[in-house]
Design a protein around this motif. Structure first.
Motif, mmCIF file in Angstrom:
data_model
loop_
_atom_site.group_PDB
_atom_site.id
_atom_site.type_symbol
_atom_site.label_atom_id
_atom_site.label_comp_id
_atom_site.label_asym_id
_atom_site.label_seq_id
_atom_site.Cartn_x
_atom_site.Cartn_y
_atom_site.Cartn_z
ATOM 1 N N ASN A 118 4.137 0.721 4.440
ATOM 2 C CA ASN A 118 3.943 0.287 3.056
ATOM 3 C C ASN A 118 3.252 -1.059 2.896
ATOM 4 N N ILE A 122 -5.194 4.149 4.020
ATOM 5 C CA ILE A 122 -6.058 3.216 3.292
ATOM 6 C C ILE A 122 -7.394 3.046 4.010
ATOM 7 N N GLN A 129 -7.951 -0.787 -5.925
ATOM 8 C CA GLN A 129 -8.519 -1.544 -4.828
ATOM 9 C C GLN A 129 -8.001 -2.977 -4.908
ATOM 10 N N ASP A 168 -7.034 1.974 -1.845
ATOM 11 C CA ASP A 168 -5.820 2.787 -1.749
ATOM 12 C C ASP A 168 -5.882 3.874 -2.823
ATOM 13 N N VAL A 204 0.851 -1.192 0.000
ATOM 14 C CA VAL A 204 0.000 0.000 0.000
ATOM 15 C C VAL A 204 0.883 1.237 0.000
ATOM 16 N N SER A 205 0.277 2.366 -0.353
ATOM 17 C CA SER A 205 1.032 3.622 -0.393
ATOM 18 C C SER A 205 1.374 4.084 1.015
ATOM 19 N N ASP A 206 0.391 4.030 1.914
ATOM 20 C CA ASP A 206 0.565 4.429 3.316
ATOM 21 C C ASP A 206 -0.576 3.788 4.086
ATOM 22 N N VAL A 207 -0.258 2.869 4.991
ATOM 23 C CA VAL A 207 -1.291 2.106 5.686
ATOM 24 C C VAL A 207 -2.208 3.009 6.501
#
Length: 266
Positions: free
Chosen positions: A226, A139, A194, A188, A133-136
């Motif tokens: 991440n 999300i 998704q 995300d 993920v970009s930033d938990v």
């Protein structure tokens, strides 16, 4: 391209549209004593320290054993492993077969455990999927809002709420009513996609992120942001009669937000 290690039958890399879908730590290594940090570790034939809390190694021998490759290609692998002890620590003869298949935007991980012994065997299993993920903390995770869960941090049973707040240690075991998950979605926006998961053979879904204060030493600085782990699990102990089989399957589909993607850099 799909990358699966023979050690652990461990899927460690898979991309869609040039972006990684499975997270792996920059410090990840794989050996007889160390499981790769990321990808899809296979926990079997027990989870954590087993139903009685006394089994070692943590999450069972499947994660760090060398499996026999049965099929290897750029889109599909099958591996086999024999294990001589069950989740109760009793002598057993268990055959584990792991299969990973990638097709377009879908990844399927499957584990079959068959009791080849002469006595009943107790088993647990989990497909411990690390999602990139970009930033938990940014999300949204949907699909578990109506499931009760055990909070391993607070050590208590809880009623699920509409959201999960990440940013500190999150370690939850969600009970799936009737077994299996209808659909769990990791949305995300920053990655314009998704990640949608469906489970078969699962009794629980485990959600985990270490946060900044509980990061393991094989995770790079700041890399806790991440990933999020969302895993299919069969915990508490399933009793397999002679010849009986437990099958656990996780289907991961990547849905791209084409509107968001088209607004990105040319």
């Amino acid at each position: 391209m799909l990358q699966v290690l023979d050690r652990g039958a461990h899927a460690v890399s898979w991309e869609v549209a040039g972006k990684p879908v499975l997270f792996s730590s920059s410090l990840a290594t794989s050996s007889a004593d160390t499981a790769w940090r990321g990808g899809v570790p296979i926990c079997a034939p027990w989870f954590a320290a087993g139903p009685d809390g006394n089994q070692r190694p943590s999450h069972g021998p499947a994660r760090t054993s060398l499996w026999q490759p049965l099929e290897v290609s750029e889109t599909a692998t099958r591996h086999r492993l024999e294990v001589d002890r069950d989740a109760a620590g009793n002598d057993a003869s268990l055959e584990l077969v792991a299969a990973t298949t990638a097709a377009d935007n879908t990844l399927v991980n499957e584990l079959a455990i068959t009791n080849r012994g002469e006595c009943e065997a107790l088993v647990e299993a989990a497909l411990h999927t690390y999602l990139q993920v970009s930033d938990v903390t940014a999300i949204t995770l949907r699909g578990l809002e109506h499931c009760r869960y055990f909070d391993k941090v607070a050590q208590r049973e809880c009623e699920a709420g509409p959201t999960i707040e990440f940013g500190s240690l999150v370690d939850r075991i969600y009970e799936l009513p009737g077994g299996d998950a209808a659909e769990i979605v990791v949305a995300d926006a920053a990655m314009a996609r998704q990640l949608k998961l469906r489970f078969d053979g699962a009794q629980q879904a485990v959600v985990w992120n270490c946060g900044p204060d509980a990061s393991p030493n094989d995770l790079g600085a700041g890399e806790w942001r991440n990933f999020v782990c969302v895993e299919a699990a069969a915990l508490g102990g399933t009793r397999l009669a002679v010849g009986e089989q437990l099958v656990l399957r996780s289907r991961l589909a990547v849905v791209l937000d084409t509107a968001e993607a088209s607004n990105g850099p040319a």
